[in-house]
Scaffold this active site. Structure first.
Site, PDB file in Angstrom:
ATOM      1  N   HIS A 348      -9.390 -13.721   2.244  1.00 12.68           N
ATOM      2  CA  HIS A 348      -8.082 -13.666   1.577  1.00 12.68           C
ATOM      3  C   HIS A 348      -7.320 -14.972   1.609  1.00 12.68           C
ATOM      4  CE1 HIS A 348      -7.782  -9.273   0.920  1.00 12.68           C
ATOM      5  NE2 HIS A 348      -8.572  -9.226   1.977  1.00 12.68           N
ATOM      6  N   LYS A 526       8.529 -12.300  -1.386  1.00  9.07           N
ATOM      7  CA  LYS A 526       7.230 -12.471  -0.715  1.00  9.07           C
ATOM      8  C   LYS A 526       7.517 -13.053   0.660  1.00  9.07           C
ATOM      9  CE  LYS A 526       6.072 -15.105  -4.301  1.00  9.07           C
ATOM     10  NZ  LYS A 526       4.737 -14.793  -4.760  1.00  9.07           N
ATOM     11  N   LYS A 532       4.458 -21.193  -0.390  1.00  7.45           N
ATOM     12  CA  LYS A 532       4.997 -20.356  -1.474  1.00  7.45           C
ATOM     13  C   LYS A 532       6.238 -21.001  -2.105  1.00  7.45           C
ATOM     14  CE  LYS A 532       3.297 -16.104   0.742  1.00  7.45           C
ATOM     15  NZ  LYS A 532       2.438 -15.402  -0.223  1.00  7.45           N
ATOM     16  N   LYS A 638       2.512  -7.129 -10.360  1.00  8.81           N
ATOM     17  CA  LYS A 638       3.494  -6.040 -10.452  1.00  8.81           C
ATOM     18  C   LYS A 638       4.631  -6.418 -11.399  1.00  8.81           C
ATOM     19  CE  LYS A 638       2.280  -4.984  -5.712  1.00  8.81           C
ATOM     20  NZ  LYS A 638       2.594  -5.317  -4.307  1.00  8.81           N
TER      21      LYS A 638
HETATM   22  O1  73E Z   1      -2.655 -14.495  -1.837  1.00  3.11           O
HETATM   23  C1  73E Z   1      -2.522 -13.405  -0.955  1.00  3.11           C
HETATM   24  C2  73E Z   1      -3.390 -12.251  -1.458  1.00  3.11           C
HETATM   25  O2  73E Z   1      -2.911 -11.771  -2.680  1.00  3.11           O
HETATM   26  C3  73E Z   1      -2.970 -13.810   0.454  1.00  3.11           C
HETATM   27  O3  73E Z   1      -2.115 -14.823   0.942  1.00  3.11           O
HETATM   28  C4  73E Z   1      -2.925 -12.607   1.382  1.00  3.11           C
HETATM   29  O4  73E Z   1      -3.804 -11.605   0.837  1.00  3.11           O
HETATM   30  C5  73E Z   1      -3.401 -11.121  -0.440  1.00  3.11           C
HETATM   31  C6  73E Z   1      -4.355 -10.011  -0.850  1.00  3.11           C
HETATM   32  O5  73E Z   1      -5.606 -10.516  -1.170  1.00  3.11           O
HETATM   33  C7  73E Z   1      -3.361 -12.943   2.762  1.00  3.11           C
HETATM   34  N1  73E Z   1      -2.840 -12.434   3.892  1.00  3.11           N
HETATM   35  C8  73E Z   1      -3.517 -12.973   4.908  1.00  3.11           C
HETATM   36  N2  73E Z   1      -4.405 -13.799   4.429  1.00  3.11           N
HETATM   37  N3  73E Z   1      -4.307 -13.785   3.076  1.00  3.11           N
HETATM   38  C9  73E Z   1      -3.294 -12.707   6.329  1.00  3.11           C
HETATM   39  C10 73E Z   1      -3.881 -13.531   7.290  1.00  3.11           C
HETATM   40  C11 73E Z   1      -3.670 -13.271   8.621  1.00  3.11           C
HETATM   41  C12 73E Z   1      -2.871 -12.214   9.017  1.00  3.11           C
HETATM   42  C13 73E Z   1      -2.294 -11.396   8.054  1.00  3.11           C
HETATM   43  C14 73E Z   1      -2.506 -11.646   6.723  1.00  3.11           C
END
Ligand code: 73E
Length: 794
Positions: A348, A526, A532, A638
């Protein structure tokens, strides 16, 4: 079966019965909480039947099931969701009205289940909804945190964190399973067998997740940590009262609280224990269920697809191998093979600070047997591929590499992100395992993010193209032909206006601010993070304010700027940005010159329920991250779905949103991911950018002079210096283009006809961003799991 239709009278009878028999209250003494709980229990009764039926069908089909392992499930409220999926919303409304109660008020009484930080946790919740809607047999597995994400308060504009307490009230949707428990070991020694020094109990709590029209229901199983010995009577008898409760407190600490770090690694021992705790419990449960159905363990991967939501459950690789080899006597090489055939991993984020690595000493102390297994996995990987990528390196265990090597498929979450995964973090592993990395662009559930949260638009769409779009979002395309129809566009804008009025009322109640519903509603919601660039947004807001003050008689488009979001408690710069936004808001909102034209509001404690009020009311969606940094984003989808136009960079899923809605219906600005990387290599790029931007230079001087921090002029010295010296996220480089593009937005907003066309086209062309489409992609490309709904839709 389709909807469970229930007559309002029958529902009311059930509500009253629950009030009396489940809550021990009569109508005279019932509080809002009692009514909400009674309605929830009455509806929950109706969920049980489809839930049992789905479970039975799943066992009968004897096919493959999905197990979605995630540290976070940001599900929010469930009552309205359940009512709508059951087709019991009208009945609920009527049943309550006859008792003198207002349905909407009762719904709003439910606390959010905030078991997640942001996008990653919310994605998991949307996936659960889609898995049930599509009738794919699946379990979500996670942790039943006693305290979800903290509550955010502002004190003099600064963020204060307060513990959240959703379980202080009865959580109506879950079923405790005291009989479903597993032992989870930590520490100790390996002498042939692993002898853990410490053991805690994982206890299951099940929540049925009902899909659209109640056709199918899956289970979300969350684990709660309990001690093996409830109370240390020995210590108590010796007079050691504190000592008597210590073992219990230590065990329960594991599921006590959600780590509030989004896209950063927590790196703490308790976090490692949480990760192992829920992963081990889930895998023991999966293997036990599989065994109870009489299958040969060698065929596990024919029946089990396990998806790892980021690296947080990456210990699943070694743990599954341990269960297969140590407990079921499978030969080690075969155990590795079976585990890999079961496992897939979703990445992610590319942010280096988010890539989990555990200190080798800590890891060896906590999970000694797993470290041995990881050494075996690594040796196997090195010998098979000739790779030079190690899992254990620099005195740490690298969870990204572990997850990658142990997964048969690795996916990114947007087209751009998946390409960057191949080219950057996992470039070498991509060469070692060609074809393993694929893309599955994120999506959002249209049930929550249009049908439930935006009644005016839902009704217009239903009137125009019927209701089949709700579980087939591509149908929204049919709206395109209506975009040339002035009447339709007027209705579309009337729906938006109704949502803006609702938000205006809400802001009046929540933050005591009066806003003009005719102004452009410009929203950035967000997590607060440098990448961001809420910082860039507030700087541009100041530049805009300057322009109005320079030309107070100009024809300015009125704007309401809304910010929402929490900062990780230890993220100092993000908290400074929050403070700055609140300081700027105070100055701007009290300026008589700009008052009718510009307002800045930052309601505290942004969460899922707040998003449901804000998103339908947005005219402009701010998706302004530094290109290459936002893996996907889901808020961006969204907003577009609800008819907001996006101002954004070529980052994450913005790229695909722009492609789909049309470039003429999207406000693009900023450097590309490639240009970002090049720009950073240029000497003094930020000073040069500031020197070339009179607007930005002026704004930075105003902040540095203390214009927004009366009495404390040095307050933002650090933030301003950061931009001059370490502007890693290129706020300075993108500022002018952002500002110019915002001016274009102002001009476009005034042409109501054109704006309404663009907004309606955003809705009509957002069907692809349904999480149903995403889940169909995972099911086809990764899991190989069919839908068990029969063709008639039952
Ligand atoms: O871009 C988003 C993405 O839409 C991304 O930053 C987020 O995941 C979303 C769903 O795919 C995300 N969260 C984390 N890493 N990417 C994360 C990392 C560590 C702890 C908690 C969340």
């Amino acid at each position: 079966m389709t909807n469970t239709t229930i007559a309002p009278e029958d529902l009311q009878k059930s509500i009253l019965q629950h009030l009396e028999k489940s809550l021990g209250k009569d109508t005279q003494n019932a509080t809002l909480y009692d009514w909400r709980t009674s309605l929830s229990l009455a509806l929950r009764d109706l969920v049980v039947d489809p839930w049992f039926r789905s479970t039975r069908k799943t066992y009968e089909a004897a096919g493959k099931r999905v197990y979605y392992l995630s540290m976070e499930f940001l599900i929010g409220r469930l009552l309205e969701d359940v009512a709508i999926n059951l087709g019991a919303e009208d009945a609920s409304r009527k049943a309550l009205a006859d008792l003198g109660l207002e349905y909407d008020k009762v719904v709003r009484d439910e606390p959010d289940a905030a078991l997640g930080n942001g996008g990653l946790g919310r994605l998991a919740a949307c996936f659960l909804d889609s898995l049930s809607t599509l009738g794919i047999p699946a379990y979500g597995y996670g942790i039943r945190y006693e305290h979800g994400l903290f509550e955010q308060h502002f004190e003099d504009g600064r963020q204060i964190e307060v513990a959240e307490g959703w379980l202080a009230q009865r959580h109506t949707w879950e079923f405790e399973r005291p009989e479903v428990t597993y032992r989870i070991g930590f520490g100790g020694h390996v002498n042939g067998n692993w002898e853990p020094a410490e053991t805690v109990i994982a206890n299951a709590y099940d929540t049925p997740i009902l899909g659209w029209k109640g056709r199918w229901a899956n289970t979300l199983r969350l684990w709660s940590a309990k001690p093996t010995v409830l109370f240390d009577l020995g210590s108590f008898n010796r007079g050691d009262l504190v000592g008597a409760v210590v073992p219990e407190a230590l065990a329960r600490a594991i599921s006590r609280v959600l780590y509030p770090d989004d896209t950063t690694e927590a790196g703490k021992e308790l976090r490692l224990k949480q990760e192992y705790f829920f992963t081990s419990a889930s895998l023991q449960d999966i293997v036990r269920r599989f065994g109870s159905e009489g299958y040969d363990i060698d065929t596990l991967a024919d029946h089990v697809a396990i998806q790892l939501n980021d690296t947080h459950p990456a210990i699943a690789g070694p743990e599954l191998i341990r269960l297969l080899a140590d407990d079921h006597g499978v030969e080690m090489a075969r155990a590795i093979e079976i585990a890999r055939d079961c496992l897939a991993y979703t990445n992610h984020t590319l942010l280096p600070e988010a890539l989990e690595r555990w200190d080798l000493g800590l890891f060896a102390r906590t999970l000694p047997r797993h470290l041995q297994i990881i050494e075996t996995i690594e040796a196997d990987h090195l010998s098979r591929t000739g790779s030079h990528v190690r899992i254990i390196e620099d005195h740490s265990v690298k969870m990204g590499e572990l997850a990658f090597v142990m997964a048969h498929c690795v996916n990114g979450v947007s087209a751009l992100h998946s390409e960057l995964v191949k080219k950057t973090v996992f470039a070498d592993l991509n060469r070692d395992y060609p074809g393993r990395i694929i893309n599955q662009t994120n999506g959002v559930t249209p049930r929550r993010w249009l049908y439930n949260c935006n009644a005016p638009l839902r009704e217009l769409i239903n009137r125009t193209i019927g209701e089949s779009w709700v579980d087939d979002l591509d149908q929204l395309k049919k709206l395109e032909t209506h975009v040339s129809d002035a009447g339709f566009l007027e209705d579309f804008m009337a729906a938006k206006q109704a949502n803006k009025k609702r938000l205006a009322n809400w802001l009046g109640e929540q933050v005591g601010q009066t806003v003009d519903p005719a102004a452009m509603f410009d929203i950035q919601i967000k997590r607060i993070h440098e990448y961001k660039r809420q910082f860039m947004n507030i700087l541009e807001t100041i530049a805009h304010w300057n322009e109005i003050r320079d030309n107070p008689n100009g024809d300015w488009t009125p704007r309401l700027k809304i910010f929402g979001g929490k900062a990780a408690p230890g993220y100092f710069v993000a908290k400074e940005i929050i403070h700055l936004i609140n300081d700027v808001s105070r100055v701007i909102n009290t300026d008589p010159v700009t008052r009718d034209r510009l307002k800045v509001i930052y309601p505290p404690n942004y969460n899922v329920s707040m998003a449901e009020v804000l998103i339908p009311a947005a005219d402009l969606s701010e998706q302004i991250s530094t290109a290459g940094k936002e893996a996907s984003g889901t808020g961006n989808m969204k907003f577009a779905l609800n008819g907001a136009l996006t101002i954004g960079t070529l980052d994450g899923a913005n790229v695909e949103i722009r492609e789909r809605v049309g470039e003429e219906n999207f406000f693009l600005f900023g450097l590309t991911a490639e240009e970002v990387v090049n720009r950073r290599t240029q000497h003094d790029f930020s000073r040069t950018a500031i020197a070339n931007s009179p607007h930005l230079a002026r704004v930075l001087n105003q902040i540095a002079d203390g214009l927004f921090s009366a009495g404390d002029p040095g307050r933002y010295h650090g933030l301003v210096t950061l931009l001059y010296e370490h502007d890693y996220f290129l706020v300075t480089c993108d500022f002018d283009d952002y500002h110019a593009t915002q001016n274009k937005v102002d001009t476009a907003f005034v042409d109501r006809r054109r704006w309404s066309e663009m907004a309606a086209l955003n809705t009509a062309r957002s069907g692809w961003f349904s999480s149903d489409r995403t889940i169909e992609g995972y099911a086809k490309d990764i899991w190989n799991t069919p839908s068990l709904l029969d063709k008639s839709g039952s």
